[in-house]
Design an enzyme around this catalytic site. Structure first.
Site, PDB file in Angstrom:
ATOM      1  N   CYS A 214      -8.784   2.556   2.742  1.00 31.16           N
ATOM      2  CA  CYS A 214      -8.026   1.409   2.237  1.00 31.16           C
ATOM      3  C   CYS A 214      -6.538   1.588   2.540  1.00 31.16           C
ATOM      4  CB  CYS A 214      -8.216   1.285   0.732  1.00 31.16           C
ATOM      5  SG  CYS A 214      -9.916   0.934   0.243  1.00 31.16           S
ATOM      6  N   CYS A 217      -4.069   3.665   0.331  1.00 26.90           N
ATOM      7  CA  CYS A 217      -4.399   5.091   0.168  1.00 26.90           C
ATOM      8  C   CYS A 217      -4.506   5.809   1.504  1.00 26.90           C
ATOM      9  CB  CYS A 217      -5.703   5.246  -0.603  1.00 26.90           C
ATOM     10  SG  CYS A 217      -5.673   4.446  -2.218  1.00 26.90           S
ATOM     11  N   CYS A 240     -13.710   9.953  -1.391  1.00 25.42           N
ATOM     12  CA  CYS A 240     -13.839   8.796  -2.286  1.00 25.42           C
ATOM     13  C   CYS A 240     -15.003   8.963  -3.246  1.00 25.42           C
ATOM     14  CB  CYS A 240     -14.000   7.500  -1.482  1.00 25.42           C
ATOM     15  SG  CYS A 240     -15.499   7.453  -0.487  1.00 25.42           S
TER      16      CYS A 240
HETATM   17  S1  SF4 Z   1      -8.491   4.185  -4.724  1.00 27.62           S
HETATM   18 FE1  SF4 Z   1     -10.282   4.114  -3.336  1.00 27.62          FE
HETATM   19  S2  SF4 Z   1     -11.152   2.035  -3.486  1.00 27.62           S
HETATM   20 FE2  SF4 Z   1      -9.102   2.010  -4.451  1.00 27.62          FE
HETATM   21  S3  SF4 Z   1      -7.751   1.265  -2.827  1.00 27.62           S
HETATM   22 FE3  SF4 Z   1      -7.724   3.536  -2.742  1.00 27.62          FE
HETATM   23  S4  SF4 Z   1      -9.368   4.161  -1.302  1.00 27.62           S
HETATM   24 FE4  SF4 Z   1      -9.675   1.988  -1.845  1.00 27.62          FE
END
Ligand code: SF4
Length: 245
Positions: A214, A217, A240
């Site tokens: 994402c 992140c 994750c």
């Molecule tokens: S914490 Fe995990 S699901 Fe949420 S934006 Fe970041 S990578 Fe994506």
């Protein structure tokens, strides 16, 4: 279980035990561990057919090509978290146009806006584990309930936590067989396959994003840094959760 030598389609399916569990997966893994990714894909298709789900982050497009050329219409699962880079979504759309696969957008229960309203804005910055659980781990678990096996593009060179990852294993968390046909590949193998097959690419990789998740992140990595150092940087998190048993 007596496992015959590798060979044609009959031998591929004859590799299989009557029952899939941790022990029988380990036996099959011992026979497939040094096989090529193409041979592993042949085995997976011969064994599970359409009851297989191909997980793809769209960092590269190797798995949709590897399986789409063997099994028309195969499901390619894309975790549509709502936080992806535009380039990643564009790569998914290019895969849908070029390969004979079925893209399945696996979505969380809550939209980003609904999550913001219930948990506060930018949960990823305060509690990335909870955010990943709701936007990746739980939706994937639900999606996998319809399959007998799933395939991932995880590789041993990705990180130390994956350095001994098997090719075939029993995924007890999801209750199905997990297949990592690229487990033994290095970056040169990835590049070679992409060039040989003229695959569409996620342009972020050429910009230095060597492990793409994402957008909030993921950052570029510096030369010599671990590829996954750019994921959840500074948050003490490296996975994750979908590859954690
Ligand atoms: S914490 Fe995990 S699901 Fe949420 S934006 Fe970041 S990578 Fe994506």
């Amino acid at each position: 279980m007596t496992i015959p030598a590798l060979g044609g389609a009959l031998a591929l399916t004859a590799l299989n035990p009557r029952e899939w569990n941790a022990e029988t997966c380990a036996e099959v893994n011992a026979r497939l561990e040094s096989a090529s990714a193409s041979h592993i894909a042949d085995w997976a298709v011969a064994t599970f057919g359409q009851r297989i789900g191909i997980a793809c982050s769209m960092q590269d497009t190797i798995l949709p090509h590897l399986f789409g050329t063997r099994l028309e219409g195969v499901d390619v699962l894309f975790l549509e978290t709502g936080y992806h880079f535009t380039e990643t979504v564009d790569t998914r759309d290019e895969v849908a146009r070029r390969f004979p696969v079925t893209i399945v957008d696996v979505r969380p229960e809550l939209s980003v806006e609904e999550q913001d309203a219930q948990y506060g804005k930018d949960l990823f910055a305060r509690d990335p584990n909870l955010c990943c659980q709701m936007r990746k781990v739980d939706p994937l678990a639900q999606a996998l309930s319809g399959y007998q096996a799933w395939v991932t593009g995880a590789r041993r060179v990705d990180s130390v936590t994956r350095s001994e990852m098997p090719v075939v294993s029993w995924d007890a968390k999801h209750g199905l067989v997990k297949i990592n046909p690229l487990a033994l590949w290095d970056d040169a193998d990835v590049e070679k396959y992409q060039v040989q097959n003229d695959l569409p690419r996620n342009p972020l990789v050429a910009q230095g994003f060597l492990s793409i998740g994402c957008a909030p992140c993921t950052r570029k990595v510096a030369p010599g840094e671990d590829a996954r150092a750019g994921r959840w940087a500074g948050q003490g998190k490296t996975e994750c959760g979908i590859h954690v048993g």
